[in-house]
Design a protein around this motif. Structure first.
Motif, PDB file in Angstrom:
ATOM      1  N   ALA A  59      22.790 -45.388 -10.230  1.00 44.74           N
ATOM      2  CA  ALA A  59      22.968 -45.655  -8.802  1.00 44.74           C
ATOM      3  C   ALA A  59      23.684 -46.992  -8.602  1.00 44.74           C
ATOM      4  O   ALA A  59      24.612 -47.102  -7.797  1.00 44.74           O
ATOM      5  N   ALA A  60      23.276 -48.008  -9.354  1.00 48.67           N
ATOM      6  CA  ALA A  60      23.913 -49.323  -9.246  1.00 48.67           C
ATOM      7  C   ALA A  60      25.364 -49.258  -9.708  1.00 48.67           C
ATOM      8  O   ALA A  60      26.258 -49.832  -9.076  1.00 48.67           O
ATOM      9  N   LEU A  65      31.331 -49.424  -8.810  1.00 45.19           N
ATOM     10  CA  LEU A  65      32.626 -48.926  -9.276  1.00 45.19           C
ATOM     11  C   LEU A  65      33.775 -49.058  -8.272  1.00 45.19           C
ATOM     12  O   LEU A  65      34.869 -49.483  -8.656  1.00 45.19           O
ATOM     13  N   PRO A  66      33.593 -48.730  -7.009  1.00 45.80           N
ATOM     14  CA  PRO A  66      34.736 -48.808  -6.088  1.00 45.80           C
ATOM     15  C   PRO A  66      35.277 -50.222  -5.881  1.00 45.80           C
ATOM     16  O   PRO A  66      36.396 -50.399  -5.427  1.00 45.80           O
ATOM     17  N   ASN A  67      34.488 -51.232  -6.205  1.00 45.04           N
ATOM     18  CA  ASN A  67      34.874 -52.619  -5.937  1.00 45.04           C
ATOM     19  C   ASN A  67      35.265 -53.391  -7.196  1.00 45.04           C
ATOM     20  O   ASN A  67      35.263 -54.615  -7.174  1.00 45.04           O
ATOM     21  N   MET A  68      35.615 -52.697  -8.259  1.00 46.09           N
ATOM     22  CA  MET A  68      35.885 -53.386  -9.522  1.00 46.09           C
ATOM     23  C   MET A  68      37.367 -53.369  -9.902  1.00 46.09           C
ATOM     24  O   MET A  68      37.710 -53.322 -11.067  1.00 46.09           O
ATOM     25  N   GLN A  69      38.247 -53.458  -8.928  1.00 47.29           N
ATOM     26  CA  GLN A  69      39.679 -53.420  -9.211  1.00 47.29           C
ATOM     27  C   GLN A  69      40.105 -54.586 -10.107  1.00 47.29           C
ATOM     28  O   GLN A  69      40.902 -54.404 -11.025  1.00 47.29           O
TER      29      GLN A  69
END
Length: 168
Positions: A59-60, A65-69
């Protein structure tokens, strides 16, 4: 996604190791697949659910994931640096198409003994380098397996290349 075929995929297998930092996997698909697996898949029937800690980890991870560019860009840059640096070492070859997980071949040396010796020597210098030997891979295609992480440094990659250059 690239080809627009998502709706034509009957089932997807999602793994939770490596990038997600957890364990296990799941199969995602339509209700008919779910019902079939619940009733007829012997391996599924006799498995246990993931422990709560693994579920919390997943869950974490999915939240992050979406914010790890920035981390992805760094990882890809380190991956490219590793390929370029190792391909500059005489006697080593990293395929250009490799990405994050890199096979390192020894075109001038044949045999599992050499690859195993190189891996052991690199390990003795503090690098987590694994020899991939037959029967895992066909005889004659022995290699090292290197995985780049976003926390690796340029200095570590250069140090690994120096070690591999000395012991090859």
């Amino acid at each position: 996604m690239e080809l627009g075929l998502e709706e034509q995929v009957f089932a997807r297998i999602l793994t939770f190791g490596k990038a997600l930092g957890s364990q296990g996997a799941c199969i995602a698909g339509p209700q008919v697949l779910r019902e079939y697996l619940l009733n007829f898949s012997r391996p599924f029937i006799y498995t246990t659910a993931l422990p709560p800690l693994a579920i919390a980890t997943l869950a974490a991870a999915y939240q992050m994931l979406p914010n790890m560019q920035q981390e992805r860009q760094r990882l890809f840059a380190l991956s490219d640096l590793l390929k370029t640096t190792l391909n500059a070492v005489p006697g080593l070859h990293v395929p250009e198409e490799s990405h994050i997980i890199h096979p390192v071949f020894f075109p001038d040396h044949a045999g599992p003994a050499h690859v195993k010796a190189v891996a052991q020597a690199a390990q003795a210098q503090g690098f987590d380098v694994r020899a991939i030997l037959p029967p895992t891979v066909p005889a004659g295609t022995e290699r090292l397996r290197l995985i780049v992480h976003s926390y690796n440094t340029e200095a570590e990659i250069e140090g690994l290349a120096a070690v591999l250059g000395r012991i090859n």
